[in-house]
Design a protein around this motif. Sequence first.
Motif, PDB file in Angstrom:
ATOM      1  N   SER A   1       0.833  -1.206   0.000  1.00  0.00           N
ATOM      2  CA  SER A   1       0.000   0.000   0.000  1.00  0.00           C
ATOM      3  C   SER A   1       0.866   1.254   0.000  1.00  0.00           C
ATOM      4  CB  SER A   1      -0.921  -0.018   1.219  1.00  0.00           C
ATOM      5  OG  SER A   1      -1.675   1.171   1.293  1.00  0.00           O
ATOM      6  N   LEU A   2       1.978   1.208   0.762  1.00  0.00           N
ATOM      7  CA  LEU A   2       2.886   2.347   0.798  1.00  0.00           C
ATOM      8  C   LEU A   2       3.524   2.592  -0.564  1.00  0.00           C
ATOM      9  CD1 LEU A   2       4.203   4.479   2.633  1.00  0.00           C
ATOM     10  CD2 LEU A   2       6.006   2.816   3.124  1.00  0.00           C
ATOM     11  N   LEU A   3       3.923   1.505  -1.242  1.00  0.00           N
ATOM     12  CA  LEU A   3       4.510   1.642  -2.577  1.00  0.00           C
ATOM     13  C   LEU A   3       3.474   2.154  -3.580  1.00  0.00           C
ATOM     14  CD1 LEU A   3       6.663  -1.626  -2.718  1.00  0.00           C
ATOM     15  CD2 LEU A   3       7.475   0.728  -2.428  1.00  0.00           C
ATOM     16  N   LYS A   4       2.235   1.717  -3.420  1.00  0.00           N
ATOM     17  CA  LYS A   4       1.181   2.139  -4.344  1.00  0.00           C
ATOM     18  C   LYS A   4       0.949   3.657  -4.256  1.00  0.00           C
ATOM     19  CE  LYS A   4      -3.737   1.451  -5.243  1.00  0.00           C
ATOM     20  NZ  LYS A   4      -4.174   2.742  -4.768  1.00  0.00           N
ATOM     21  N   TYR A   5       1.024   4.208  -3.026  1.00  0.00           N
ATOM     22  CA  TYR A   5       0.844   5.640  -2.875  1.00  0.00           C
ATOM     23  C   TYR A   5       1.958   6.440  -3.557  1.00  0.00           C
ATOM     24  CZ  TYR A   5      -3.151   5.705   0.257  1.00  0.00           C
ATOM     25  OH  TYR A   5      -4.424   5.604   0.777  1.00  0.00           O
ATOM     26  N   CYS A   6       3.113   5.818  -3.697  1.00  0.00           N
ATOM     27  CA  CYS A   6       4.252   6.510  -4.311  1.00  0.00           C
ATOM     28  C   CYS A   6       4.342   6.300  -5.816  1.00  0.00           C
ATOM     29  CB  CYS A   6       5.557   6.047  -3.654  1.00  0.00           C
ATOM     30  SG  CYS A   6       5.603   6.350  -1.871  1.00  0.00           S
ATOM     31  N   SER A   7       3.438   5.499  -6.377  1.00  0.00           N
ATOM     32  CA  SER A   7       3.507   5.161  -7.799  1.00  0.00           C
ATOM     33  C   SER A   7       2.598   6.081  -8.609  1.00  0.00           C
ATOM     34  CB  SER A   7       3.094   3.703  -8.016  1.00  0.00           C
ATOM     35  OG  SER A   7       3.928   2.832  -7.284  1.00  0.00           O
ATOM     36  N   VAL A   8       3.023   6.311  -9.889  1.00  0.00           N
ATOM     37  CA  VAL A   8       2.239   7.162 -10.788  1.00  0.00           C
ATOM     38  C   VAL A   8       1.875   6.450 -12.082  1.00  0.00           C
ATOM     39  CG1 VAL A   8       3.144   9.318  -9.856  1.00  0.00           C
ATOM     40  CG2 VAL A   8       4.383   8.155 -11.681  1.00  0.00           C
ATOM     41  N   SER A   9       2.600   5.380 -12.440  1.00  0.00           N
ATOM     42  CA  SER A   9       2.319   4.681 -13.696  1.00  0.00           C
ATOM     43  C   SER A   9       1.159   3.717 -13.504  1.00  0.00           C
ATOM     44  CB  SER A   9       3.559   3.935 -14.184  1.00  0.00           C
ATOM     45  OG  SER A   9       3.878   2.878 -13.290  1.00  0.00           O
ATOM     46  N   ALA A  10       0.407   3.527 -14.587  1.00  0.00           N
ATOM     47  CA  ALA A  10      -0.751   2.626 -14.535  1.00  0.00           C
ATOM     48  C   ALA A  10      -0.315   1.186 -14.289  1.00  0.00           C
ATOM     49  CB  ALA A  10      -1.549   2.736 -15.824  1.00  0.00           C
ATOM     50  N   ALA A  11       0.835   0.776 -14.863  1.00  0.00           N
ATOM     51  CA  ALA A  11       1.303  -0.602 -14.701  1.00  0.00           C
ATOM     52  C   ALA A  11       1.612  -0.885 -13.233  1.00  0.00           C
ATOM     53  CB  ALA A  11       2.536  -0.840 -15.570  1.00  0.00           C
ATOM     54  N   ALA A  12       2.353   0.032 -12.556  1.00  0.00           N
ATOM     55  CA  ALA A  12       2.702  -0.182 -11.154  1.00  0.00           C
ATOM     56  C   ALA A  12       1.465  -0.135 -10.272  1.00  0.00           C
ATOM     57  CB  ALA A  12       3.717   0.870 -10.717  1.00  0.00           C
TER      58      ALA A  12
ATOM     59  N   GLY B   1      -4.071   5.660 -18.410  1.00  0.00           N
ATOM     60  CA  GLY B   1      -4.356   6.722 -17.459  1.00  0.00           C
ATOM     61  C   GLY B   1      -5.069   6.255 -16.207  1.00  0.00           C
ATOM     62  N   PHE B   2      -5.000   4.956 -15.912  1.00  0.00           N
ATOM     63  CA  PHE B   2      -5.695   4.408 -14.741  1.00  0.00           C
ATOM     64  C   PHE B   2      -5.001   4.852 -13.458  1.00  0.00           C
ATOM     65  CE2 PHE B   2      -6.268   0.960 -11.638  1.00  0.00           C
ATOM     66  CZ  PHE B   2      -7.654   1.030 -11.518  1.00  0.00           C
ATOM     67  N   THR B   3      -5.789   5.351 -12.475  1.00  0.00           N
ATOM     68  CA  THR B   3      -5.231   5.807 -11.181  1.00  0.00           C
ATOM     69  C   THR B   3      -5.856   5.099  -9.990  1.00  0.00           C
ATOM     70  OG1 THR B   3      -6.886   7.570 -11.023  1.00  0.00           O
ATOM     71  CG2 THR B   3      -4.787   8.101 -12.118  1.00  0.00           C
ATOM     72  N   ASN B   4      -6.800   4.157 -10.222  1.00  0.00           N
ATOM     73  CA  ASN B   4      -7.454   3.396  -9.142  1.00  0.00           C
ATOM     74  C   ASN B   4      -8.215   4.310  -8.187  1.00  0.00           C
ATOM     75  OD1 ASN B   4      -8.257   1.110  -7.773  1.00  0.00           O
ATOM     76  ND2 ASN B   4      -6.455   1.105  -6.422  1.00  0.00           N
ATOM     77  N   GLN B   5      -8.834   5.359  -8.725  1.00  0.00           N
ATOM     78  CA  GLN B   5      -9.638   6.257  -7.900  1.00  0.00           C
ATOM     79  C   GLN B   5     -11.123   6.064  -8.190  1.00  0.00           C
ATOM     80  OE1 GLN B   5      -8.470   8.175  -5.430  1.00  0.00           O
ATOM     81  NE2 GLN B   5      -6.530   7.121  -5.872  1.00  0.00           N
ATOM     82  N   GLY B   6     -11.508   4.817  -8.415  1.00  0.00           N
ATOM     83  CA  GLY B   6     -12.910   4.498  -8.618  1.00  0.00           C
ATOM     84  C   GLY B   6     -13.302   4.314 -10.058  1.00  0.00           C
ATOM     85  N   GLU B   7     -12.358   4.513 -11.010  1.00  0.00           N
ATOM     86  CA  GLU B   7     -12.751   4.383 -12.405  1.00  0.00           C
ATOM     87  C   GLU B   7     -12.665   2.911 -12.851  1.00  0.00           C
ATOM     88  OE1 GLU B   7      -8.454   5.596 -12.105  1.00  0.00           O
ATOM     89  OE2 GLU B   7     -10.328   6.437 -11.367  1.00  0.00           O
ATOM     90  N   TYR B   8     -13.403   2.013 -12.161  1.00  0.00           N
ATOM     91  CA  TYR B   8     -13.449   0.591 -12.522  1.00  0.00           C
ATOM     92  C   TYR B   8     -14.786   0.040 -12.044  1.00  0.00           C
ATOM     93  CZ  TYR B   8     -12.293  -0.142  -7.613  1.00  0.00           C
ATOM     94  OH  TYR B   8     -12.317  -0.127  -6.239  1.00  0.00           O
ATOM     95  N   THR B   9     -15.148  -1.088 -12.608  1.00  0.00           N
ATOM     96  CA  THR B   9     -16.358  -1.799 -12.174  1.00  0.00           C
ATOM     97  C   THR B   9     -15.973  -3.235 -11.811  1.00  0.00           C
ATOM     98  OG1 THR B   9     -16.861  -2.421 -14.464  1.00  0.00           O
ATOM     99  CG2 THR B   9     -17.885  -0.403 -13.604  1.00  0.00           C
ATOM    100  N   TYR B  10     -16.821  -3.868 -10.973  1.00  0.00           N
ATOM    101  CA  TYR B  10     -16.550  -5.237 -10.523  1.00  0.00           C
ATOM    102  C   TYR B  10     -17.096  -6.227 -11.541  1.00  0.00           C
ATOM    103  CZ  TYR B  10     -15.691  -2.944  -6.071  1.00  0.00           C
ATOM    104  OH  TYR B  10     -15.203  -2.120  -5.077  1.00  0.00           O
ATOM    105  N   GLY B  11     -16.258  -7.205 -11.900  1.00  0.00           N
ATOM    106  CA  GLY B  11     -16.690  -8.243 -12.807  1.00  0.00           C
ATOM    107  C   GLY B  11     -17.155  -9.488 -12.065  1.00  0.00           C
TER     108      GLY B  11
END
Length: 594
Positions: free
Chosen positions: A93-104, A173-183
Amino acid sequence: MGALAKRNLLVAAAVTVAAALCLGVFCALDSHMLLSQETPHGISSSTVSGIIMVLCSLITAWGGSIYFRCSDKVIRRCLLELVGLLVFWLLVSLLKYCSVSAAAITLYWYLFYAPMIFSPLLFFSCVLHATIKGNRKLERTIQAVASVVSALMFLMVLTNNFHFFVFDFTYEGFTNQGEYTYGPGYFIVLGWVLVLAAASFVLFGINARHNLIPALLLIAGVFALLVVYGALYISRFEPLFASNITLDYTLIIFVIAELCLRLKILPTYSSFRDIFQSLPLDTKIVDKRGTIVLGTSTAEPLSPAVLQRCLEVKQGQQTFSFSDKPTKRFRVFPLNGGTVVLTEDATPLVKTQQSLERLQKKLQMQNKLLQQDGAMKSQLFRQKRKRQLYTEIRATLSATVEDIGARIENLPGQGTPEEAEMRRRELLKIKMLVAYCKRKGSLILNKSDANPDFNRERILLVTNETASDLRAANIECASLVETNYDLPAETVSILYDCFYDFCMASFDYENPVIMLYLHDKADSDNIVEMKIALESDSEEEPANQSAREKLLETLAQHNVAYSLVSDKGSLNLTVLAQKSATEPTPVNWEGGLR
């Protein structure tokens, strides 16, 4: 429920309330930071990073305490793996907060689900091991199946970028700020996690003792809080959806695991300590310095002398007591690094021992009286038998002397060879009767000797003397005596009468040969067996049966079992008689006692 269990339950409830308050603070803090900043990743990272580092330190320290608190090595390993997963989750979670690329961001996001999937699996493994104790093969099978399914679930999440079966979103451009839906895959994973959690509670509920039911209900309430939180987060309830799910889930899982240990649902050393202290025994554990490190609630202090004696015991169990405290007994069991001392109140044992000692003395006195009574009865019986023997021998000698006188008066003349032969045979019989009187009378004299019983050599002497007299009368005779016991004069008298009458009957046969065999009967220690066999040249039964009738009369007068079988030219006699000189017991033909 005991006082100790109630106290633990209150402490657990307080921890649960504190955790709920912390959870609310985290949610409010995260929501405020998310709603008041333009760039969520950069603005909230410093505050959240500090919270994450603090929580990592706390969970790591908690994991160290698990190593010393949990007593089962399998459950301890599962809990330590759970600690590793939680720390891994916080660091990711700490690494995720420091990441900016969609892949990471997507990779760290997918790695979030490793703790989410495998934490319930570890809890399920703990419950499975604690409840299924008698069938380890079944436990390993269920564990393997659950592990394979969990691994497949995580693999499905980890490869979501290839199929978007779990989460559906636009990668660029994915940032994981809610722009996804559950499959559909997400709900499959969620269902598997709930199945593991439900199975854990069902196993606990089925196998838990009655006093653990309140603890299970408390843990179920915390888990229900986790389920409600997850449901609101999935439905994107604004205050909760804006919170940090890693911190919140980690805190709740931490609380659930701690409650399981605190409430003794999972085995801990503290539960063993509580059980030990509640034992209704005066038991103490003493270290090598003589300090009592643990004791039961009823344990009393030990004196220096007792402690010194306990520390001297290095191996093996020992029990001792002191003269100044005879009612206290100390049992010592050496351990690696200390000693277990069990103090027993020996008052009932001392009273019982004293009672047994008094009873033993009384029984010893009674035993002496019985021995004296038995010796007196035995002496009286021997005197009675001696009188009976004297009377019997006197009557027998009197009858034999009369028989000798009658035979002398009726001796045939010597006019013809036949008469001379008849006279010679009568004289031989008279000689046998005289020898019988001599040996019969010696039995009375033998009773006054220091050793009145007849051993093998003395019995053989009597039979050999009779055999010598028979050989002088042209009757071949041989005897064999095999007995390991000394026979009383009464028994020898009975056997000699039977042997003598049998020898007198042999004069009615032509060229007779007599064999005698006296031995101990194999299947009875108190029976002696005498076998006498006669073979002759006679081709028919003797005309004169008076000697045989005299033999049968003698056998009938005594306490013997016998068998007399005659055939043309042969006669066989078997006699069973009692060895001992105690009170006689009737003898049956099987050689036993009637």
